[in-house]
Write a protein that holds these residues in place. Structure first.
Motif, short mmCIF file in Angstrom:
data_model
loop_
_atom_site.label_atom_id
_atom_site.label_comp_id
_atom_site.label_asym_id
_atom_site.label_seq_id
_atom_site.Cartn_x
_atom_site.Cartn_y
_atom_site.Cartn_z
N UNK A 180 -14.03 54.84 -7.78
CA UNK A 180 -13.99 56.37 -8.91
C UNK A 180 -13.24 55.12 -10.40
N UNK A 181 -12.69 53.89 -9.88
CA UNK A 181 -12.48 52.80 -10.13
C UNK A 181 -13.36 51.52 -10.74
N UNK A 206 -2.42 49.80 -17.60
CA UNK A 206 -1.16 51.29 -16.63
C UNK A 206 -2.40 52.43 -17.57
N UNK A 207 -1.41 52.19 -18.67
CA UNK A 207 -1.76 53.61 -19.55
C UNK A 207 -3.47 54.16 -18.86
N UNK A 208 -4.38 53.00 -19.07
CA UNK A 208 -5.88 53.47 -18.79
C UNK A 208 -6.08 54.43 -17.75
N UNK A 215 -7.33 60.86 -13.78
CA UNK A 215 -7.22 62.88 -14.36
C UNK A 215 -8.28 62.88 -14.66
N UNK A 216 -9.69 62.26 -13.75
CA UNK A 216 -10.61 62.94 -14.12
C UNK A 216 -10.50 62.74 -11.90
N UNK A 217 -11.95 62.90 -12.30
CA UNK A 217 -12.40 63.33 -10.94
C UNK A 217 -13.75 61.73 -10.52
N UNK A 218 -14.75 62.26 -11.72
CA UNK A 218 -15.85 61.02 -11.77
C UNK A 218 -15.15 60.06 -12.40
#
Length: 235
Positions: A180-181, A206-208, A215-218
């Motif tokens: 995911x990252x 860190x905010x990214x 907060x996203x699945x994709x």
């Protein structure tokens, strides 16, 4: 200058300096006349009356000596104000440095606890699912904490040091989020020695992760770029 004239004390100090100016004029006249008297008496054999010489000198030079006294007073007062101004500037710089240290410490205290909590929680989960990934995360966490301690008192570090810190952080998050990252880095080599504020990238990244990737699945991507533009660094 102990008896300097200021806005709040000029009524009290002005008479004092007028008296001092009179004493300065008399002292100058006396010393000049004494030297004049001794010169004529011992070298020329003339007997010049000291008080008469002093009176003539006072009449001829009192205005110039008055100006000289207040000129000396002005120079001394200016030097004192300059010294006090420099002392105030130094004090301001020291206070700003202390404020920057406290802000940096507060930022670190704000950033690290929830990150450590999430990391430890991920390690706890991975121990039973993927021991190798858990071991890797523990190793990266150790590197992260070591770099944190090494730079704890620094306000400015090199971009290379900041990127080492960021790399440890992102490697931990990469284990946590998996596919995911994705991280892309475009760092020009000549920028690595540039001096940057400590933790200039950490809050952004860190905010990214916190508000974007988590907060996203994709799949999501974080791209870090550093390049030189003239005498400036663009991040």
């Amino acid at each position: 200058v102990r008896f300097r004239i200021e806005r709040g004390n000029w009524r009290r100090m002005l008479p004092l300096h007028l008296v001092a100016a009179v004493l300065f004029i008399i002292a100058h006249a006396f010393l000049y006349s004494l030297a004049h008297h001794l010169y004529y008496e011992f070298y020329l054999g003339d007997d010049i009356w000291l008080l008469d010489s002093m009176r003539r000198f006072l009449i001829a030079n009192w205005l110039v000596d008055s100006a000289n006294y207040f000129l000396i007073l002005s120079i001394a007062t200016t030097r004192e104000y300059s010294r006090r101004f420099q002392a105030e500037q130094l004090k301001t710089l020291q206070l700003n440095a202390a404020l920057a240290d406290s802000k940096l410490s507060a930022l670190k205290m704000q950033l690290h606890p929830h990150f450590l909590f999430n990391t430890l929680n991920s390690i706890s989960t991975l121990i039973h699912e993927d021991a190798q990934a858990a071991d890797e995360m523990v190793s990266r966490l150790g590197d992260f904490l070591r770099l944190t301690l090494e730079n704890s008192g620094e306000q400015v570090i090199t971009l290379a040091e900041e990127m080492n810190f960021i790399n440890c952080y992102l490697e931990i998050e990469s284990v946590r989020f998996g596919e995911r990252l994705t991280v892309e880095k475009e760092i020009e080599p000549e920028t690595l020695e540039a001096r940057v504020p400590n933790l200039i990238l950490q809050p952004l990244i860190e905010n990214a992760v916190k508000h974007g990737i988590s907060r996203q699945i994709r799949p999501g991507k974080i791209r870090i770029k550093a390049r030189r533009s003239g005498d400036k660094l663009q991040l």
